[in-house]
Design a protein around this motif. Structure first.
Motif, mmCIF file in Angstrom:
data_model
loop_
_atom_site.group_PDB
_atom_site.id
_atom_site.type_symbol
_atom_site.label_atom_id
_atom_site.label_comp_id
_atom_site.label_asym_id
_atom_site.label_seq_id
_atom_site.Cartn_x
_atom_site.Cartn_y
_atom_site.Cartn_z
ATOM 1 N N LEU A 1 35.846 -46.542 56.833
ATOM 2 C CA LEU A 1 34.649 -47.169 57.389
ATOM 3 C C LEU A 1 33.437 -46.866 56.515
ATOM 4 C CD1 LEU A 1 35.157 -46.325 61.180
ATOM 5 C CD2 LEU A 1 35.253 -48.612 60.149
ATOM 6 N N ASN A 2 32.713 -47.906 56.116
ATOM 7 C CA ASN A 2 31.507 -47.683 55.330
ATOM 8 C C ASN A 2 30.291 -47.618 56.266
ATOM 9 O OD1 ASN A 2 30.785 -50.380 55.959
ATOM 10 N ND2 ASN A 2 31.820 -51.153 54.136
ATOM 11 N N SER A 3 29.123 -47.391 55.710
ATOM 12 C CA SER A 3 27.912 -47.269 56.533
ATOM 13 C C SER A 3 27.621 -48.558 57.289
ATOM 14 C CB SER A 3 26.709 -46.905 55.651
ATOM 15 O OG SER A 3 26.889 -45.633 55.072
ATOM 16 N N PHE A 4 27.872 -49.703 56.633
ATOM 17 C CA PHE A 4 27.640 -50.984 57.297
ATOM 18 C C PHE A 4 28.551 -51.137 58.513
ATOM 19 C CE2 PHE A 4 28.256 -55.442 58.142
ATOM 20 C CZ PHE A 4 26.976 -55.962 58.050
ATOM 21 N N ASP A 5 29.843 -50.797 58.347
ATOM 22 C CA ASP A 5 30.799 -50.861 59.456
ATOM 23 C C ASP A 5 30.310 -50.055 60.658
ATOM 24 O OD1 ASP A 5 32.887 -52.415 58.312
ATOM 25 O OD2 ASP A 5 33.596 -50.676 57.205
ATOM 26 N N ILE A 6 29.867 -48.844 60.383
ATOM 27 C CA ILE A 6 29.453 -47.939 61.456
ATOM 28 C C ILE A 6 28.200 -48.454 62.142
ATOM 29 C CG2 ILE A 6 28.631 -45.596 61.941
ATOM 30 C CD1 ILE A 6 30.463 -44.697 59.556
ATOM 31 N N ASN A 7 27.215 -48.864 61.353
ATOM 32 C CA ASN A 7 25.973 -49.392 61.925
ATOM 33 C C ASN A 7 26.238 -50.648 62.755
ATOM 34 O OD1 ASN A 7 24.545 -47.364 60.664
ATOM 35 N ND2 ASN A 7 23.904 -48.638 58.940
ATOM 36 N N LEU A 8 27.121 -51.511 62.245
ATOM 37 C CA LEU A 8 27.452 -52.756 62.941
ATOM 38 C C LEU A 8 28.059 -52.480 64.305
ATOM 39 C CD1 LEU A 8 27.727 -55.861 62.874
ATOM 40 C CD2 LEU A 8 29.931 -55.540 61.721
ATOM 41 N N ARG A 9 28.977 -51.544 64.362
ATOM 42 C CA ARG A 9 29.660 -51.248 65.616
ATOM 43 C C ARG A 9 28.770 -50.481 66.600
ATOM 44 N NH1 ARG A 9 33.247 -52.205 61.748
ATOM 45 N NH2 ARG A 9 35.323 -52.982 62.321
ATOM 46 N N LEU A 10 27.874 -49.663 66.084
ATOM 47 C CA LEU A 10 26.947 -48.932 66.945
ATOM 48 C C LEU A 10 25.684 -49.733 67.239
ATOM 49 C CD1 LEU A 10 27.175 -45.366 65.337
ATOM 50 C CD2 LEU A 10 28.104 -46.065 67.558
ATOM 51 N N ASN A 11 25.487 -50.810 66.467
ATOM 52 C CA ASN A 11 24.286 -51.652 66.563
ATOM 53 C C ASN A 11 23.011 -50.821 66.403
ATOM 54 O OD1 ASN A 11 22.893 -54.068 66.772
ATOM 55 N ND2 ASN A 11 22.784 -54.000 69.002
ATOM 56 N N LYS A 12 23.017 -49.970 65.391
ATOM 57 C CA LYS A 12 21.853 -49.142 65.084
ATOM 58 C C LYS A 12 21.909 -48.733 63.624
ATOM 59 C CE LYS A 12 22.040 -44.733 65.921
ATOM 60 N NZ LYS A 12 22.075 -43.375 66.552
ATOM 61 N N GLU A 13 20.770 -48.444 63.051
ATOM 62 C CA GLU A 13 20.721 -47.982 61.669
ATOM 63 C C GLU A 13 21.011 -46.488 61.599
ATOM 64 O OE1 GLU A 13 17.196 -49.150 59.672
ATOM 65 O OE2 GLU A 13 17.357 -51.261 60.238
ATOM 66 N N ASN A 14 21.492 -46.076 60.455
ATOM 67 C CA ASN A 14 21.788 -44.663 60.188
ATOM 68 C C ASN A 14 22.781 -44.077 61.191
ATOM 69 O OD1 ASN A 14 19.839 -44.603 58.023
ATOM 70 N ND2 ASN A 14 18.231 -44.494 59.583
ATOM 71 N N GLY A 15 23.726 -44.900 61.607
ATOM 72 C CA GLY A 15 24.768 -44.405 62.507
ATOM 73 C C GLY A 15 25.721 -43.466 61.783
ATOM 74 N N ARG A 16 26.386 -42.652 62.557
ATOM 75 C CA ARG A 16 27.339 -41.697 61.983
ATOM 76 C C ARG A 16 28.742 -41.985 62.514
ATOM 77 N NH1 ARG A 16 24.641 -36.136 63.608
ATOM 78 N NH2 ARG A 16 24.399 -37.376 65.520
#
Length: 315
Positions: free
Chosen positions: A49-64
């Protein structure tokens, strides 16, 4: 060898062949506790999972990633008896249709069914990882018997290609795709904007398309052409591209950036993949739909020859 021993050996071979040919789908329903362990496993999907994947699924920036895994764990659910009955009936109907067509399918030894709200995967109906299928509560409750059968068949296809590389190579060739023995290498600029799909465990396929009048080996990729911004949905980002490869199957680059063609630039795209499905984001999904159409006996398809070739592989 005595005649009686020979007859016994023949009978045992016949019994063994029949059992193999008539192998049934073996599945079970995961408890919520087991589902939580499966869904938080660091496997090929979660590891990439890349940063875009994580942010997309959490619907927020800088997701972890830890936030996403926690969300996924919390969204798992226990199965109700009514849901189990509905899914069992769908599998039973599917198996009857498979047996009627005399399709010889080598199933995984065990299929595990996980129930979730699907908030962790952008509210899709279902997805797969390893040997398990995650099914969304909303879809299960609202689905008709026919739509549930189709969904289970579609998701089962992903488990089949994941567990049997020979089958994957054979079925991908139906629509002109080659499957490599190793995963293709993609530069970091593509990796960072690739939209991960849990059903696509490996990017190990390519096909030859005609682009600008010339034959070109290309791999299909789903990606985002725009950066993440909170509030958008998957459809706002999703692009499907063809990444040209050289003779060593390395992506071509221009000015330090990986070349990406749109599928519209491939003159013979639909000649290869057909028009049975509009779900054309990857050969894996194109074939999963066609496989589901085969086993559910869908009629009046624009390209029935694709279904017939898949059936031939399974016979």
């Amino acid at each position: 060898m005595r005649l009686s021993h020979w007859i016994l050996s023949v009978l045992l071979c016949c019994i063994s062949f029949t059992a193999s040919a008539q192998k049934k789908i073996s599945y079970r329903f995961a408890t919520r506790a087991e589902a939580q362990m499966l869904i938080t496993d660091i496997d090929n999907f979660t590891n990439r999972l890349n940063s875009f994947d994580i942010n997309l699924r959490l619907n927020k920036e800088n997701g972890r990633k830890s936030e996403l895994l926690r969300l996924a764990m919390n969204e798992t659910l226990n199965w109700s008896e009514n849901e189990k009955k509905k899914i069992t009936a769908a599998f039973k109907s599917l198996q009857a249709k498979i047996d009627k067509q005399k399709l010889k399918i080598k199933y995984p030894q065990e299929v595990i069914l996980v129930k979730t709200s699907m908030k962790e995967e952008m509210n899709v109906a279902a997805y797969t990882r390893k040997n398990w299928i995650a099914l969304g509560e909303k879809y299960i409750n609202e689905s008709t018997p026919e739509s549930l059968e189709y969904l289970l068949a579609h998701e089962m296809f992903h488990l089949l290609t994941r567990s049997n590389k020979d089958f994957k190579k054979s079925v991908y060739s139906v629509i002109g795709f080659n499957v490599t023995d190793r995963e293709l290498f993609f530069p970091i600029d593509i990796i960072e904007k690739r939209i991960s799909n849990p059903d696509i465990e490996m990017y190990d396929s390519y096909a030859e398309f005609t682009i600008n009048g010339q034959k070109q080996k290309c791999s299909m990729m789903i990606y985002s052409a725009i950066p993440f911004s909170a509030g958008k949905t998957l459809s706002d980002y999703l692009s499907v591209g063809l990444i040209p490869l050289n003779d060593s199957l390395i992506p071509l680059q221009e000015n330090g950036q990986t070349v990406i063609y749109s599928i519209d630039q491939a003159e013979d795209f639909y000649q290869k993949i057909g028009k049975n499905t509009e779900y054309i984001i990857n050969p894996e999904e194109i074939l999963a739909d066609n496989f589901a159409y085969l086993v559910t006996q869908k009629k009046n398809l624009p390209n029935p020859e694709i279904i017939q070739k898949i059936a031939a592989i399974l016979k």
